[in-house]
Design a protein around this motif. Structure first.
Motif, PDB file in Angstrom:
ATOM      1  N   ALA A   7      12.581  11.521   0.687  1.00  0.00           N
ATOM      2  CA  ALA A   7      12.310  11.148   2.078  1.00  0.00           C
ATOM      3  C   ALA A   7      10.813  10.934   2.301  1.00  0.00           C
ATOM      4  N   ALA A   8      10.001  11.823   1.765  1.00  0.00           N
ATOM      5  CA  ALA A   8       8.550  11.677   1.909  1.00  0.00           C
ATOM      6  C   ALA A   8       8.073  10.392   1.242  1.00  0.00           C
ATOM      7  N   GLY A   9       8.638  10.074   0.091  1.00  0.00           N
ATOM      8  CA  GLY A   9       8.275   8.829  -0.579  1.00  0.00           C
ATOM      9  C   GLY A   9       8.662   7.608   0.224  1.00  0.00           C
ATOM     10  N   HIS A  10       9.844   7.631   0.832  1.00  0.00           N
ATOM     11  CA  HIS A  10      10.277   6.499   1.652  1.00  0.00           C
ATOM     12  C   HIS A  10       9.404   6.350   2.888  1.00  0.00           C
ATOM     13  N   ALA A  11       8.984   7.484   3.463  1.00  0.00           N
ATOM     14  CA  ALA A  11       8.093   7.422   4.631  1.00  0.00           C
ATOM     15  C   ALA A  11       6.753   6.809   4.248  1.00  0.00           C
ATOM     16  N   ALA A  12       6.241   7.173   3.088  1.00  0.00           N
ATOM     17  CA  ALA A  12       4.974   6.601   2.626  1.00  0.00           C
ATOM     18  C   ALA A  12       5.120   5.096   2.396  1.00  0.00           C
ATOM     19  N   GLU A  13       6.211   4.698   1.772  1.00  0.00           N
ATOM     20  CA  GLU A  13       6.450   3.271   1.531  1.00  0.00           C
ATOM     21  C   GLU A  13       6.544   2.486   2.836  1.00  0.00           C
ATOM     22  N   ALA A  14       7.099   3.132   3.877  1.00  0.00           N
ATOM     23  CA  ALA A  14       7.267   2.479   5.169  1.00  0.00           C
ATOM     24  C   ALA A  14       6.005   2.538   6.030  1.00  0.00           C
ATOM     25  N   GLY A  15       4.968   3.234   5.557  1.00  0.00           N
ATOM     26  CA  GLY A  15       3.724   3.328   6.310  1.00  0.00           C
ATOM     27  C   GLY A  15       3.766   4.309   7.463  1.00  0.00           C
ATOM     28  N   VAL A  16       4.694   5.284   7.413  1.00  0.00           N
ATOM     29  CA  VAL A  16       4.805   6.242   8.517  1.00  0.00           C
ATOM     30  C   VAL A  16       4.634   7.683   8.041  1.00  0.00           C
ATOM     31  N   ALA A  17       3.961   7.865   6.916  1.00  0.00           N
ATOM     32  CA  ALA A  17       3.760   9.221   6.397  1.00  0.00           C
ATOM     33  C   ALA A  17       3.019  10.100   7.397  1.00  0.00           C
ATOM     34  N   ASP A  18       2.112   9.499   8.173  1.00  0.00           N
ATOM     35  CA  ASP A  18       1.334  10.275   9.136  1.00  0.00           C
ATOM     36  C   ASP A  18       2.154  10.661  10.371  1.00  0.00           C
TER      37      ASP A  18
END
Length: 213
Positions: free
Chosen positions: A79-90
Motif C-alpha cells: 500500500a505504501a508503495g502504491h501511494a508513492a507511485e500515485a504521488g500521495v505518500a505525503d
C-alpha cells in the motif's frame, strides 16, 4: 476464499494470503466507497482493513489525509508503495493492527470499513463499535459488508453468518439523537468467479453521520 484451517492465527493467515500472491486486489477503489464518499468534503480518513491500499490511495487523491490499517505487514508495504507511485505518500500513513485487539488512536472525519469479514476469527461487532467511536463530530461512518455468498458459489467454503441491514445497526446501538442514517440499503453488484462464471453478489451499505458531540 482460502481453505486454510480456521484455527490458524489471523496474522499468519493474512500474511500468507498476501505473501503467496504478487497482488491480491485490483488496485481500484471499491465502487461503493466512491459512490458514498464522492460528495463529502475531504478531511481526515481512517481505512480499516486497507489491504494493498486501493481505497486509501483513491481517498488521498481526492484530498483526504488517510490512515490505512491492516493486519498484514506485506499488504501495508505494498500500500505504501502504491501511494508513492500515485504521488500521495505525503497524504497517507500506515498502521499495523490486529483489529479486535488494537485500534488506531484519534478521531477522523471519515471511518471506512469495507468487507471486514474473515474466514479466521474476527470480532467484527467490536471493531465496528470502535469504528463508530472514532468518528469525529460531523463525520461519517461508512460500512460495507457482503450480504451473502455470490450467486456462483455453489458450496460455501466455510461457515459464515452474514449480517442483515437491521442487525448491524442493532449491534452498534448508536443514539438516535447523535447519529443520522444517510444510506441504508442492499446493492447488487456483478461478480465473476475465479473460473470466469458470471453472476452477482449482494452487499449491504450503511453511511452514518455523527450529528452530535
Amino acid at each position: 476464499m482460502s481453505d486454510t484451517p480456521l484455527t490458524e492465527p489471523a496474522v499468519a493467515f493474512w500474511e500468507a494470503r498476501y505473501r503467496d500472491a504478487a497482488r491480491v486486489w485490483s488496485g481500484r477503489p471499491n465502487e461503493l466507497l466512491v459512490r458514498e464518499v464522492a460528495g463529502l468534503r475531504p478531511g481526515t480518513a481512517l481505512d480499516l482493513g486497507c489491504g494493498e491500499g486501493g481505497d486509501a490511495v483513491w481517498l488521498a487523491r481526492q484530498g483526504w489525509r488517510v490512515t490505512g490499517v491492516d493486519i498484514s505487514a506485506t499488504a501495508l508495504d505494498r500500500a505504501a508503495g502504491h501511494a508513492a507511485e500515485a504521488g500521495v505518500a505525503d497524504r497517507t500513513a500506515w498502521e499495523r493492527h490486529t483489529l479486535g485487539e488494537t485500534f488506531p488512536e484519534g478521531e477522523f472525519d471519515l471511518v471506512s470499513a469495507h468487507y471486514l469479514q474473515s474466514p479466521v476469527p474476527l470480532d467484527q461487532q467490536g471493531v465496528l463499535r470502535r469504528a463508530a467511536a472514532a468518528v469525529a463530530p460531523g463525520g461519517t461512518l461508512l460500512i460495507v459488508l457482503h450480504a451473502g455468498w455470490p450467486s456462483w458459489q455453489t458450496e460455501p467454503p466455510f461457515e459464515a453468518v452474514f449480517p442483515t441491514l437491521e442487525s448491524v445497526l442493532t449491534e452498534l446501538d448508536l443514539p438516535e439523537d447523535r447519529w443520522a442514517v444517510d444510506t441504508r440499503e442492499t446493492v447488487r453488484r456483478a461478480s465473476t468467479s475465479p473460473d470466469g462464471v458470471e453472476g452477482h453478489r449482494d452487499d449491504h451499505v450503511w453511511r452514518l453521520r455523527r450529528v452530535g458531540a
